[in-house]
Design a protein around this motif. Structure first.
Motif, PDB file in Angstrom:
ATOM      1  N   UNK A  54       0.845  -1.199   0.000  1.00 48.73           N
ATOM      2  CA  UNK A  54       0.000   0.000   0.000  1.00 48.73           C
ATOM      3  C   UNK A  54       0.881   1.250   0.000  1.00 48.73           C
ATOM      4  N   UNK A  55       0.456   2.279  -0.727  1.00 47.21           N
ATOM      5  CA  UNK A  55       1.147   3.567  -0.599  1.00 47.21           C
ATOM      6  C   UNK A  55       0.273   4.687  -1.130  1.00 47.21           C
ATOM      7  N   UNK A  56       0.580   5.889  -0.628  1.00 44.28           N
ATOM      8  CA  UNK A  56      -0.130   7.078  -1.078  1.00 44.28           C
ATOM      9  C   UNK A  56       0.241   7.362  -2.533  1.00 44.28           C
ATOM     10  N   UNK A  57      -0.733   7.843  -3.300  1.00 45.40           N
ATOM     11  CA  UNK A  57      -0.452   8.159  -4.708  1.00 45.40           C
ATOM     12  C   UNK A  57       0.218   9.518  -4.853  1.00 45.40           C
ATOM     13  N   UNK A  58       0.176  10.312  -3.792  1.00 46.99           N
ATOM     14  CA  UNK A  58       0.802  11.643  -3.857  1.00 46.99           C
ATOM     15  C   UNK A  58       2.271  11.542  -3.441  1.00 46.99           C
ATOM     16  N   UNK A  59       3.136  12.192  -4.193  1.00 47.74           N
ATOM     17  CA  UNK A  59       4.566  12.025  -3.922  1.00 47.74           C
ATOM     18  C   UNK A  59       5.050  12.739  -2.667  1.00 47.74           C
ATOM     19  N   UNK A 101       6.534  12.507  12.104  1.00 48.45           N
ATOM     20  CA  UNK A 101       6.076  11.594  11.061  1.00 48.45           C
ATOM     21  C   UNK A 101       5.262  12.442  10.080  1.00 48.45           C
ATOM     22  N   UNK A 102       4.726  11.829   9.040  1.00 49.08           N
ATOM     23  CA  UNK A 102       4.150  12.618   7.940  1.00 49.08           C
ATOM     24  C   UNK A 102       2.685  12.259   7.721  1.00 49.08           C
ATOM     25  N   UNK A 103       1.917  13.239   7.233  1.00 48.68           N
ATOM     26  CA  UNK A 103       0.470  13.043   7.111  1.00 48.68           C
ATOM     27  C   UNK A 103      -0.067  13.528   5.767  1.00 48.68           C
ATOM     28  N   UNK A 104      -1.245  12.996   5.402  1.00 46.02           N
ATOM     29  CA  UNK A 104      -1.939  13.476   4.194  1.00 46.02           C
ATOM     30  C   UNK A 104      -3.443  13.416   4.445  1.00 46.02           C
ATOM     31  N   UNK A 105      -4.219  13.932   3.511  1.00 49.68           N
ATOM     32  CA  UNK A 105      -5.688  13.920   3.684  1.00 49.68           C
ATOM     33  C   UNK A 105      -6.377  13.171   2.540  1.00 49.68           C
ATOM     34  N   UNK A 149      -4.540  11.578   7.844  1.00 47.92           N
ATOM     35  CA  UNK A 149      -4.081  10.189   7.754  1.00 47.92           C
ATOM     36  C   UNK A 149      -2.568  10.166   7.925  1.00 47.92           C
ATOM     37  N   UNK A 150      -2.049   9.001   8.301  1.00 50.89           N
ATOM     38  CA  UNK A 150      -0.594   8.845   8.264  1.00 50.89           C
ATOM     39  C   UNK A 150      -0.218   8.703   6.787  1.00 50.89           C
ATOM     40  N   UNK A 151       0.739   9.497   6.350  1.00 50.27           N
ATOM     41  CA  UNK A 151       1.165   9.440   4.938  1.00 50.27           C
ATOM     42  C   UNK A 151       2.147   8.287   4.781  1.00 50.27           C
ATOM     43  N   UNK A 152       1.786   7.350   3.928  1.00 45.59           N
ATOM     44  CA  UNK A 152       2.662   6.209   3.684  1.00 45.59           C
ATOM     45  C   UNK A 152       3.170   6.274   2.255  1.00 45.59           C
ATOM     46  N   UNK A 153       4.427   6.574   2.050  1.00 44.74           N
ATOM     47  CA  UNK A 153       4.953   6.836   0.700  1.00 44.74           C
ATOM     48  C   UNK A 153       4.985   5.604  -0.202  1.00 44.74           C
TER      49      UNK A 153
END
Ligand SMILES: O=C(O)CCC(=O)C(=O)O
Length: 256
Positions: A100-105, A234-238, A252-256
């Motif tokens: 799994x990973x975020x689609x945003x870089x 740590x890093x986050x995204x929405x 959300x926790x951003x998972x690269x």
């Protein structure tokens, strides 16, 4: 880019602590931004208490000495995601491309874990794998690689990250040998009780180091019985895809 030795350490131990990705100036700005956000003065320990009132995106636990901010978009904190940071992260993400990973870089915000000194005896918390209660299959995994960035050098029993080296291999092997028993991540709940993980290590990062870790690495936080706080990011995204990593409010926790 990481050396062959660093890549080997990541493969064997499940983590690598990397120096030199963030300049001293960037770290100093981030540290100053953290003190400002907390409304405290680094040089005046009397300003470290009482903890701020809990609000949206801010939680505290006085007994653990822990203050967490979720979704901070302060430029000085986000600046810790340097081009060198992304390069190393990409290199490690390629080790498990199917997970799994975020689609945003890039992330949109940070999640801070500030651990202040407490007067109890030092201890660490229950070891866990991240997302151990979220609906992920063990393979290909809950994220490709994740990270923690440290804004100051770690000291002994200073509230740092505790890790169980090789635990990712023990958990992977168990899942390969008994796929029916270890199929989803929650089958790895309480890994210390289920597996012979050996003794953990208290990480002692240098200022500005980044910990990159494997999704099956067992780790935990710990109490700070030193005389200075520990700041980590740590890093986050929405984004909608990453709601499976929902953490606080829209973040959300951003998972690269
Ligand atoms: O704060 C730390 O060093 C560890 C944090 C942790 O265990 C986590 O974010 O899952």
């Amino acid at each position: 880019m990481l050396t062959q030795e660093q890549l080997a350490q990541y493969r064997l131990d499940g983590y690598v602590l990397v120096s030199g990705l963030i300049s001293e100036e960037t770290i100093a700005n981030a540290e100053a931004a953290m003190w400002f956000t907390l409304g405290m003065n680094r040089d005046d320990p009397t300003s470290w208490s009482p903890f701020p009132e809990e609000t949206d995106g801010l939680t505290t636990n006085v007994n653990l000495g822990l203050i967490e901010h979720f979704g901070l978009q302060t430029p000085a904190l986000l600046a810790c995601c340097t081009p060198a940071f992304y390069e190393v992260q990409d290199q490690l993400a390629q080790k498990n491309p199917g997970a799994f990973h975020c689609q945003n870089p890039q992330p949109e915000a940070v999640w801070t874990r500030s651990v202040f000194p407490v007067s109890s005896d030092w201890n660490y918390f229950n070891g866990h794998v991240d997302g151990g209660y979220r609906p992920f299959n063990v393979f290909p995994g809950s994220f490709r690689v994740s990270s923690l960035t440290y804004l100051d050098s770690g000291v002994t029993q200073g509230g740092g990250t505790v890790i169980w080296p090789w635990s990712h291999r023990k958990l992977s092997q168990a899942a390969m040998q008994s796929p029916d028993r270890y199929n989803i991540l929650s089958d790895f709940k309480n890994p210390q009780q289920r597996f012979d993980l050996g003794e953990p290590i208290e990480l002692r990062p240098s200022r500005g180091d980044v910990l990159f870790f494997h999704y099956l690495l067992v780790h935990s936080g710990s109490l700070n019985t030193s005389n200075k706080p520990r700041f980590a990011l740590r890093l986050m995204c929405t984004c909608a895809t990453c709601r499976i990593w929902e953490k606080n409010g829209k973040w959300n926790i951003w998972m690269p």
